[in-house]
Structure formats: structure tokens, C-alpha cells
Write a protein that holds these residues in place. Sequence first.
Motif, PDB file in Angstrom:
ATOM      1  N   SER A  76       0.803  -1.219   0.000  1.00  0.00           N
ATOM      2  CA  SER A  76       0.000   0.000   0.000  1.00  0.00           C
ATOM      3  C   SER A  76       0.840   1.275   0.000  1.00  0.00           C
ATOM      4  O   SER A  76       0.354   2.339  -0.401  1.00  0.00           O
ATOM      5  CB  SER A  76      -0.933   0.029   1.207  1.00  0.00           C
ATOM      6  OG  SER A  76      -0.192   0.042   2.420  1.00  0.00           O
ATOM      7  N   ARG A  77       2.109   1.172   0.451  1.00  0.00           N
ATOM      8  CA  ARG A  77       2.918   2.388   0.587  1.00  0.00           C
ATOM      9  C   ARG A  77       4.392   2.056   0.360  1.00  0.00           C
ATOM     10  O   ARG A  77       4.888   1.026   0.816  1.00  0.00           O
ATOM     11  CB  ARG A  77       2.748   2.975   1.991  1.00  0.00           C
ATOM     12  CG  ARG A  77       3.347   4.364   2.182  1.00  0.00           C
ATOM     13  CD  ARG A  77       2.401   5.422   1.671  1.00  0.00           C
ATOM     14  NE  ARG A  77       2.858   6.782   1.942  1.00  0.00           N
ATOM     15  CZ  ARG A  77       2.387   7.837   1.305  1.00  0.00           C
ATOM     16  NH1 ARG A  77       1.444   7.695   0.380  1.00  0.00           N
ATOM     17  NH2 ARG A  77       2.818   9.048   1.584  1.00  0.00           N
ATOM     18  N   VAL A  78       5.074   2.927  -0.375  1.00  0.00           N
ATOM     19  CA  VAL A  78       6.524   2.840  -0.547  1.00  0.00           C
ATOM     20  C   VAL A  78       7.132   4.103   0.037  1.00  0.00           C
ATOM     21  O   VAL A  78       6.676   5.215  -0.249  1.00  0.00           O
ATOM     22  CB  VAL A  78       6.921   2.702  -2.030  1.00  0.00           C
ATOM     23  CG1 VAL A  78       8.435   2.776  -2.185  1.00  0.00           C
ATOM     24  CG2 VAL A  78       6.403   1.400  -2.597  1.00  0.00           C
ATOM     25  N   GLU A  79       8.175   3.933   0.859  1.00  0.00           N
ATOM     26  CA  GLU A  79       8.880   5.065   1.461  1.00  0.00           C
ATOM     27  C   GLU A  79      10.375   4.937   1.186  1.00  0.00           C
ATOM     28  O   GLU A  79      10.906   3.824   1.159  1.00  0.00           O
ATOM     29  CB  GLU A  79       8.661   5.094   2.969  1.00  0.00           C
ATOM     30  CG  GLU A  79       7.216   5.160   3.413  1.00  0.00           C
ATOM     31  CD  GLU A  79       7.084   4.904   4.896  1.00  0.00           C
ATOM     32  OE1 GLU A  79       7.258   5.868   5.676  1.00  0.00           O
ATOM     33  OE2 GLU A  79       6.828   3.747   5.285  1.00  0.00           O
ATOM     34  N   ILE A  80      11.031   6.047   0.989  1.00  0.00           N
ATOM     35  CA  ILE A  80      12.486   6.076   0.897  1.00  0.00           C
ATOM     36  C   ILE A  80      13.013   6.412   2.285  1.00  0.00           C
ATOM     37  O   ILE A  80      12.823   7.520   2.789  1.00  0.00           O
ATOM     38  CB  ILE A  80      12.965   7.104  -0.143  1.00  0.00           C
ATOM     39  CG1 ILE A  80      12.310   6.837  -1.496  1.00  0.00           C
ATOM     40  CG2 ILE A  80      14.483   7.053  -0.255  1.00  0.00           C
ATOM     41  CD1 ILE A  80      12.553   5.439  -2.051  1.00  0.00           C
ATOM     42  N   VAL A  81      13.681   5.457   2.912  1.00  0.00           N
ATOM     43  CA  VAL A  81      14.114   5.603   4.297  1.00  0.00           C
ATOM     44  C   VAL A  81      15.636   5.762   4.405  1.00  0.00           C
ATOM     45  O   VAL A  81      16.156   5.944   5.508  1.00  0.00           O
ATOM     46  CB  VAL A  81      13.652   4.400   5.142  1.00  0.00           C
ATOM     47  CG1 VAL A  81      12.133   4.368   5.230  1.00  0.00           C
ATOM     48  CG2 VAL A  81      14.185   3.084   4.577  1.00  0.00           C
ATOM     49  N   GLY A  82      16.335   5.680   3.276  1.00  0.00           N
ATOM     50  CA  GLY A  82      17.775   5.872   3.269  1.00  0.00           C
ATOM     51  C   GLY A  82      18.168   7.057   2.414  1.00  0.00           C
ATOM     52  O   GLY A  82      17.326   7.688   1.769  1.00  0.00           O
ATOM     53  N   ASP A  83      19.450   7.379   2.403  1.00  0.00           N
ATOM     54  CA  ASP A  83      19.966   8.473   1.583  1.00  0.00           C
ATOM     55  C   ASP A  83      20.125   7.990   0.149  1.00  0.00           C
ATOM     56  O   ASP A  83      21.008   7.177  -0.151  1.00  0.00           O
ATOM     57  CB  ASP A  83      21.302   8.971   2.130  1.00  0.00           C
ATOM     58  CG  ASP A  83      21.154   9.691   3.462  1.00  0.00           C
ATOM     59  OD1 ASP A  83      20.361  10.653   3.524  1.00  0.00           O
ATOM     60  OD2 ASP A  83      21.824   9.286   4.434  1.00  0.00           O
ATOM     61  N   LEU A  84      19.283   8.484  -0.715  1.00  0.00           N
ATOM     62  CA  LEU A  84      19.284   8.122  -2.131  1.00  0.00           C
ATOM     63  C   LEU A  84      19.267   9.418  -2.922  1.00  0.00           C
ATOM     64  O   LEU A  84      18.335  10.219  -2.783  1.00  0.00           O
ATOM     65  CB  LEU A  84      18.054   7.262  -2.455  1.00  0.00           C
ATOM     66  CG  LEU A  84      17.805   6.913  -3.917  1.00  0.00           C
ATOM     67  CD1 LEU A  84      19.009   6.235  -4.540  1.00  0.00           C
ATOM     68  CD2 LEU A  84      16.574   6.007  -4.026  1.00  0.00           C
ATOM     69  N   LEU A  85      20.295   9.636  -3.744  1.00  0.00           N
ATOM     70  CA  LEU A  85      20.481  10.927  -4.396  1.00  0.00           C
ATOM     71  C   LEU A  85      20.039  10.931  -5.847  1.00  0.00           C
ATOM     72  O   LEU A  85      20.049   9.892  -6.516  1.00  0.00           O
ATOM     73  CB  LEU A  85      21.955  11.341  -4.322  1.00  0.00           C
ATOM     74  CG  LEU A  85      22.590  11.443  -2.940  1.00  0.00           C
ATOM     75  CD1 LEU A  85      24.007  12.000  -3.061  1.00  0.00           C
ATOM     76  CD2 LEU A  85      21.749  12.295  -1.993  1.00  0.00           C
ATOM     77  N   ALA A  86      19.681  12.131  -6.309  1.00  0.00           N
ATOM     78  CA  ALA A  86      19.442  12.344  -7.730  1.00  0.00           C
ATOM     79  C   ALA A  86      20.753  12.173  -8.485  1.00  0.00           C
ATOM     80  O   ALA A  86      21.845  12.320  -7.915  1.00  0.00           O
ATOM     81  CB  ALA A  86      18.862  13.738  -7.968  1.00  0.00           C
ATOM     82  N   LEU A  87      20.669  11.871  -9.767  1.00  0.00           N
ATOM     83  CA  LEU A  87      21.855  11.570 -10.566  1.00  0.00           C
ATOM     84  C   LEU A  87      22.870  12.702 -10.546  1.00  0.00           C
ATOM     85  O   LEU A  87      24.079  12.461 -10.515  1.00  0.00           O
ATOM     86  CB  LEU A  87      21.434  11.255 -12.003  1.00  0.00           C
ATOM     87  CG  LEU A  87      22.536  10.841 -12.971  1.00  0.00           C
ATOM     88  CD1 LEU A  87      23.241   9.584 -12.490  1.00  0.00           C
ATOM     89  CD2 LEU A  87      21.968  10.636 -14.377  1.00  0.00           C
ATOM     90  N   ASP A  88      22.397  13.950 -10.549  1.00  0.00           N
ATOM     91  CA  ASP A  88      23.333  15.084 -10.546  1.00  0.00           C
ATOM     92  C   ASP A  88      23.790  15.472  -9.142  1.00  0.00           C
ATOM     93  O   ASP A  88      24.537  16.439  -8.967  1.00  0.00           O
ATOM     94  CB  ASP A  88      22.738  16.290 -11.271  1.00  0.00           C
ATOM     95  CG  ASP A  88      21.528  16.885 -10.555  1.00  0.00           C
ATOM     96  OD1 ASP A  88      21.134  16.370  -9.488  1.00  0.00           O
ATOM     97  OD2 ASP A  88      20.959  17.867 -11.071  1.00  0.00           O
TER      98      ASP A  88
END
Length: 320
Positions: free
Chosen positions: A152-164
Motif C-alpha cells: 500500500s505504501r513505498v517510502e524512501i528511508v535511506g539516503d538516495l540521491l538524484a543523478l546530478d
Amino acid sequence: MNTITIRTLTAFLALSMAGCGTAQLVGLVRDYEPRYTDATPVDSTETDVLQQRGSDGRDATLLSAFFGIDNGLPRFADRLIFAGAAGLDGMPVVFSHEVDFGTLQAGDFRVTTESGRTSEILCVTLAPADDPGELRTVLVVGELGSAADQPSRVEIVGDLLALDGSANFKGASVDVIPLEAGPTLEWAEVVPESGWRVGAEATPLPWGGGSGCPPGAKQVVRVTWAGGVTRPGRNEIDGQTQRRYRVALRQPGGGTLHVTPFAVADLGDGDNNHLLCLDAPGTPISVSFPAGFLEDPNADVNPDTSVEVFSGSGSLSGSR
């Protein structure tokens, strides 16, 4: 025999049967290895980037998460994704920006089901949407839920950066599109000419590189679906299907011209992107596609769907 050797031999066999020469075999097999898969169970990225707004002025967020496959990843997923992936669930998650694979770990994601259970994630991968310009779709693989207790839900819980490197997705979340729903358009952008790949053919590999636009294109728009799409029966789209796309172009003198692409490219690689090859001038502002002509791997057909085209100026240039 180690996993890499098995993958290599399997790829060589497939390519040899396709009539590829030795030099082409070596090059394609090198690129065939799953370069964009990670199974690290905890976030291991160290960064000082905390802001959640990209260099283009848009928030770094999740556009969609799609419970596309329930216990149905194909057998070749053990070779092309990660050992043990075959037969598991697959959930494409589409990001607002391309992501930096060097900061992508399985532990960056938390998936919660309707009952409140935390799902078991085996790995995450940018394949098959890993051609240049496509690195915004992460396929989450694992025991993510079931038809009776869906994610039902996806969360980003770690440090994940944009490509730039300009923004951090940590803290972003989105509700999951259920298994029984059909695929929808989630993103559209104008592709620079260097990405048109004029005349290129798709590689003779599952999840390899997609085809390029034929000569004659004046501009190209990439569209990204919530998940992989084909015609019913898992057939690649044909000329009749491509004419269902409608692109709205703002004209220099005012007014809007609605056109269909004279060709659709980025075919043959099994991902969730299409390149709409246009031979008409004007500024692309939106793309639409009517219900009932494409389906996801679960054989659910698409509803009427439309998306604004990103203008590159920090905002979208059209309206839904």
C-alpha cells in the motif's frame, strides 16, 4: 561455476543463436551483466546532501509505485537481475528525477502492505530501464505482498540521491497502484538530439538496449509508464497502436496542434519507456493515450491516461 560465468555463457548462447559475430558478442555480453542491481539490506550511503529540491527547482519525490507482478518475475530474472529473483514480486517505482546508482541500496526502501506488514525486499535494480536518460525507474524485487494483502505504501528511508547529486529522496513516499489496475503515463520529457539514437536497432537480448528513432524526426518526446507495457498478448506495439498516442504542440504563432508520432522507438528492451518520434514543429506540452490498447505484465489494460511534458525549466509545460 560462478554466477558471472553462468550469466556470460547464457548470454553468449542467446547471441550466437541470433547470428552475432564474436566482437559483437563480447561487447554485448559485457553490457549485459546486471550493472544496476543492488541487494544491500541497509542504507550505506554517506552524504552531506539533505535538500529535497533538485537543481531544476522541482521536489525530489516519487511519481508512482506499481504492484505490477505478483510472484511472476520470469525465469531469466535469476540471471538478469539477481539470483533468487525469479518467481518473486516486481514493483516499478518511478522517481521525479534520474537516480544515482552509486547511492541506491535495497535498504533505502520500505514497502508496507495493507495489513501493516513490512515487505521483504530482495534487491532493487534500474534494469530494464537503464538506457541513457531513463534512470528514474527502480524495480523493487521481493516478497512484497499478495492479491489478498497488497503493498500500500513505498517510502524512501535511506539516503538516495538524484543523478546530478543535487537532491536527496530520503523521506519521499507514495501510495502503491494496486495489482488489478492498468498502467498509466507518469512522466514525459523532451529528449535531446543526442538521445534519439537514429536508426539504431534493439539489441538481441531480453532487457537489452532499445531501438532508436528512424531518420526524419524533428523532435522526440520520451514517455514513462508506471510499468512495462505491451499490446495484449505481450506483443510489442505496432503501427496501429503507436497512432493512439496524441501529442499536443504549442505553435509559435499561438494555438495548439495535436499530432501522432510518425514512429515509436525504444522498443524491444522490455522497459516502461517509449520514444515518440515527431515530424512536426512546436513545443510539446502534453501526451495522452486512450484506454484499452496496452497492458501490463499482469494483463491489465490501460485506462485513459495523459501526462504533461517537462519543459526543462523547473516546471511542467502542459496540464492534465
